[in-house]
Write an enzyme that holds these catalytic residues in place. Structure first.
Site, short mmCIF file in Angstrom:
data_model
loop_
_atom_site.label_atom_id
_atom_site.label_comp_id
_atom_site.label_asym_id
_atom_site.label_seq_id
_atom_site.Cartn_x
_atom_site.Cartn_y
_atom_site.Cartn_z
N LYS A 279 0.84 -1.20 0.00
CA LYS A 279 0.00 0.00 0.00
C LYS A 279 0.88 1.25 0.00
CE LYS A 279 -4.35 1.59 1.94
NZ LYS A 279 -5.43 1.30 2.90
N GLU A 364 -19.30 -4.95 10.56
CA GLU A 364 -20.19 -4.12 11.37
C GLU A 364 -21.28 -4.94 12.05
OE1 GLU A 364 -18.20 -1.52 8.40
OE2 GLU A 364 -19.29 -3.42 8.25
N ARG A 392 -25.27 -1.27 7.70
CA ARG A 392 -25.04 -2.67 7.41
C ARG A 392 -25.45 -3.57 8.58
NH1 ARG A 392 -19.27 -3.27 4.53
NH2 ARG A 392 -20.46 -4.70 3.26
#
Length: 624
Positions: A279, A364, A392
């Site tokens: 990344k 979540e 969610r």
């Protein structure tokens, strides 16, 4: 030089192999230069430049389909499909989205913005392809962080024994937004340090075949192939789920990745290619600080530091400080995040109280039910999740928290308009979807001090409480108004007559300005800080109805199911009450990307727009 040759999809195939590395560098330079001005998701995009190039080299777009999980890493994809000019308006109102958008290009086959969805969507496109007897390749790209979400495994389970080609690219950079956690992360870490199974298998078989009785030994090994694979295959977990595993492969080796993808196209079933990437690759500040460059504000290229440093604390900072103070006073306080320790302000809490901090990954639903279990066990859990992501876990909020009336505190960050991330991230539904749940109590602070007061109130309250607050700088006005928080009670800031503004949370600041505009042109106007969206302060509304002909509700939420509708319904039910209610809220629509100030102007939420609407409404009321 080479990037200039990319005008449309598949133009990358015209670039000579020996110059593909130069093109990758040009893409990185372009992204760093553009995002330093507009802001955007830099780290994830720098990490998958070569991966995206390999996909475009191995596929035929737009005939073949790429589904990007989350979608914030699709900048290179946009460049390679001829959208380079759009980067000057990236994430601006009316400009190019920072996420895949079907309406933007035929090469974007599925809109995304939330995590762990790409495999499900890809599998659906595969089934649609096969039912219609079409012939094209479908590739779902998913990150290792997104693989902590249960939805991804539901999809993989459904892809078991698919019998038709479907490619999953696992973009493994060992870093989602915050550091990856849990068993999935440990498993993938083990794979990263394991020798490639295919090479090992070939070495063993080649050595045996030359020995006496070697062929029979090979046959014997093949009979117990799965047992052997469990010893040496890094991806046997996926194989057990019915998905052919390939890799791991260097996610910055264009030629090798292209070859893997082409080989994967031959598999009659679901196949996962495990690609290892870095990344922020190619830009030192992003490699060193990946969380900071996940969603970067404009920055100085030389240092990576923000171009416009914040001078005031935002609501997330205030929440962070309050959480540490509450935890110091009450050992029952625990904190939960879904892979957003930095974004929700819980990083400091984690450092001070690591044993009371829980990062459950991008999950979540699990976060909410886990919190319910903690509450049932006698603790006081605080679940910090962005408004658009909390959606969610709606069933878990109802079924696991509210039915049992458990004391879970929901710190709903990024509520209201969030700006440049667009439709998938605007937090404009939470007042509606939380307020209609029995036993749920919904609050919104007018300023930074009230956020602190509401957190203290919620900690002592015996039931579920949601406190929603916006992104950005914390309002420090109205410091002189700090009445104690009392259950279900609003705070009257200014009491006059005729017009009464009932403002929710972030809209109180705007309401102060609206009231001043009205006062300047001769109107009398009361102003109420709502505080509680649920339950609404019916007693106060009934009292004010005697001296006010017009109620104006103000909320940064859709009107449907919001605070304004609740007030209107109650006022209409009052006997002998002729007061009218107008709701200032967001329309029944998805709000696209753009700066918050521009969106407010477009949607009629500025002080000037609201004041004009009130003047018009008052004229109609006055003549009745």
């Amino acid at each position: 030089m080479y990037l200039e040759k990319i005008k449309k999809a598949n133009d990358i195939k015209k670039i000579e192999k020996e110059h593909l590395g130069d093109l990758a560098q040009e893409i990185r330079d372009f992204l760093i230069r553009k995002i330093s001005v507009t802001g955007g998701h830099l780290g994830s995009n720098l990490g998958c430049v070569e991966l995206t190039m390999a996909l475009h080299l191995a596929l035929d777009l737009p005939k073949d389909k790429i589904i990007w999980d989350v979608g914030h890493q699709a900048y290179t994809h946009k460049l390679l499909t001829g959208r380079g000019e759009g980067f000057d308006t990236l994430r601006k109102y009316g400009g190019m989205s920072g996420f895949p958008k079907r309406k933007e290009s035929d090469c974007d086959c599925f809109d995304t913005g939330h995590s762990s969805t790409s495999i499900s969507a890809g599998l659906g496109i595969v089934r649609a392809r096969d039912l219609q007897k079409q012939d094209f390749t479908v590739v779902s790209v998913i990150g290792d962080g997104a693989l902590t979400g249960g939805m991804a495994y539901e999809a993989i389970n459904n892809a078991n024994k698919l019998g038709t080609n479907f490619i999953i690219i696992l973009n493994d950079n060992n870093m989602s937004i915050s550091e990856n956690v849990g068993g999935v992360s440990r498993y993938l870490n083990a794979i990263r340090t394991t020798e490639n199974y295919l090479d090992l298998k070939n070495t063993v078989y080649n050595a045996l075949i030359g020995l006496q009785h070697g062929e029979s030994m090979v046959k014997g090994i093949r009979r117990v192939k799965n047992d052997v694979k469990r010893l040496v295959v890094p991806g046997m977990y996926f194989e057990d789920l019915g998905v052919t595993y390939m890799g791991p492969v260097d996610g910055h080796d264009i030629q090798k990745m292209t070859r893997f993808i082409k080989e994967a196209k031959k598999v009659k079933g679901a196949v996962l290619i495990h690609m290892l990437t870095t990344k922020g690759k190619g830009y030192e500040p992003a490699e060193k600080h990946p969380a900071r460059f996940h969603g970067a504000e404009p920055f100085e290229i030389e240092t990576g530091l923000p171009a416009h440093p914040r001078t005031k604390a935002n609501y997330t900072d205030i929440f962070s400080t309050v959480m540490i103070k509450l935890a110091a006073r009450d050992e029952r306080v625990v904190a939960i995040t879904a892979a957003m320790a930095d974004g929700t302000g819980l990083k400091r809490f984690r450092n001070i109280y690591p044993e009371r901090f829980f990062d459950v990954g991008i999950a979540e639903e699990h976060a909410v039910t886990f919190a319910a279990g903690l509450a049932a066990g006698g603790l006081r859990p605080v679940v910090a999740i962005y408004s658009s992501f909390l959606q969610r876990a709606y069933d878990q909020i109802i079924h696991d928290v509210c039915i049992q009336n458990l004391p879970v505190i929901f710190a709903v960050d990024r509520a209201g308009l969030v700006g440049s991330d667009g439709e998938t991230h605007q937090g404009i539904f939470d007042l509606s979807y939380l307020s209609n749940i029995p036993n749920m109590h919904v609050m919104a602070p007018k300023n930074k001090w009230e956020l602190s007061d509401m957190m203290k109130f919620a900690l002592q309250f015996d039931g579920p409480v949601a406190i929603r607050y916006p992104r950005g700088e914390a309002y420090d006005g109205l410091q002189e108004f700090r009445e104690p928080v009392v259950y279900g009670k609003s705070e009257v800031l200014y009491e006059e007559e005729d017009i009464c503004i009932l403002a929710v949370g972030s809209m109180v600041k705007t309401a102060v300005s609206v009231r001043k505009m009205l006062k300047d042109i001769g109107y009398t106007c009361s102003l109420v800080n709502v505080r509680f969206v649920k339950p609404i302060d019916t007693k106060l509304i009934e009292e004010l109805a005697g001296s006010h002909k017009l109620f104006v509700t103000m909320e940064e939420n859709v009107e449907k199911g919001g605070f304004g509708e609740s007030v209107r319904s109650y006022v209409d039910s009052l006997p002998k009450c002729s007061a009218k209610v107008i709701c200032t809220a967001l329309p029944d629509m998805y709000v696209e990307h753009g700066s918050v100030s521009v969106l407010e102007e477009e949607l009629g939420l500025t002080d000037g727009c609201i004041a004009k609407r009130i003047v018009t409404a008052w004229a109609a009321v006055e003549h009745v």
